[in-house]
Design a protein around this motif. Structure first.
Motif, PDB file in Angstrom:
ATOM      1  N   ASP A  18       0.860  -1.184   0.000  1.00 44.50           N
ATOM      2  CA  ASP A  18       0.000   0.000   0.000  1.00 44.50           C
ATOM      3  C   ASP A  18       0.896   1.233   0.000  1.00 44.50           C
ATOM      4  OD1 ASP A  18      -2.202   1.757   0.262  1.00 44.50           O
ATOM      5  OD2 ASP A  18      -2.016   1.690   2.444  1.00 44.50           O
ATOM      6  N   ARG A  19       1.670   1.391   1.097  1.00 49.28           N
ATOM      7  CA  ARG A  19       2.587   2.517   1.225  1.00 49.28           C
ATOM      8  C   ARG A  19       3.625   2.207   2.284  1.00 49.28           C
ATOM      9  NH1 ARG A  19      -1.228   7.212   2.532  1.00 49.28           N
ATOM     10  NH2 ARG A  19      -2.511   5.997   1.151  1.00 49.28           N
ATOM     11  N   PHE A  20       4.708   2.983   2.267  1.00 53.26           N
ATOM     12  CA  PHE A  20       5.655   2.924   3.377  1.00 53.26           C
ATOM     13  C   PHE A  20       6.252   4.302   3.590  1.00 53.26           C
ATOM     14  CE2 PHE A  20       8.580   1.815  -0.142  1.00 53.26           C
ATOM     15  CZ  PHE A  20       9.724   2.534   0.168  1.00 53.26           C
ATOM     16  N   TYR A  21       6.787   4.482   4.805  1.00 56.58           N
ATOM     17  CA  TYR A  21       7.363   5.754   5.229  1.00 56.58           C
ATOM     18  C   TYR A  21       8.793   5.531   5.700  1.00 56.58           C
ATOM     19  CZ  TYR A  21       2.486   7.240   5.659  1.00 56.58           C
ATOM     20  OH  TYR A  21       1.171   7.534   5.414  1.00 56.58           O
ATOM     21  N   VAL A  22       9.651   6.496   5.388  1.00 51.55           N
ATOM     22  CA  VAL A  22      10.989   6.578   5.951  1.00 51.55           C
ATOM     23  C   VAL A  22      11.153   8.020   6.412  1.00 51.55           C
ATOM     24  CG1 VAL A  22      13.470   6.434   5.499  1.00 51.55           C
ATOM     25  CG2 VAL A  22      11.915   4.805   4.407  1.00 51.55           C
TER      26      VAL A  22
END
Length: 127
Positions: free
Chosen positions: A18-22
């Motif tokens: 779906d999505r990812f964050y860094v």
């Protein structure tokens, strides 16, 4: 953090991402509240193939940068992100190709001490 340093994140995109964050932040915050200063947050969204960037100063989120020359992430495939800290900006590379520059909003680079990762990826290496 200081000019000349870099953060490397190696991982694999999930099979149904779906999505990812860094994010690079000044402190950890809590499970409910992010820290008041986030030097760089990168949100990778698969549905619309976006790589969004923004910063947070004193608890207030700034405008989102969206433009990238290509979308480098593929489901079930490995990737290598490098975030280079330069004098006036962060420069992010994915698999050796430059994806974007992000001018520093947090002026005290030495206060950036936390790497935060969340979402549809499996991390295999951090450096």
């Amino acid at each position: 953090m200081r000019p000349g340093k870099k953060v490397v994140v190696v991982g694999v995109v999930d099979s149904r991402p779906d999505r990812f964050y860094v994010a690079l932040s000044c402190g950890r915050g809590t499970s409910r509240e992010p820290p008041p200063d986030v030097a760089l947050e990168v949100c990778v969204r698969f549905r619309d193939r976006q790589v969004l960037r923004r910063a947070c100063l004193s608890g207030s989120w700034g405008d989102v940068d969206r433009a990238v020359p290509f979308f480098p992430f593929i489901r079930d495939q490995p990737f290598k992100i490098e975030i280079h800290c330069e004098q006036s900006r962060f420069r992010m590379f994915v698999d050796g190709q430059q994806l974007f520059d992000f001018c520093h909003r947090v002026t005290s680079l030495s206060a950036i001490d936390t790497l935060w990762i969340k979402g549809s990826i499996t991390i295999t290496k951090l450096a």
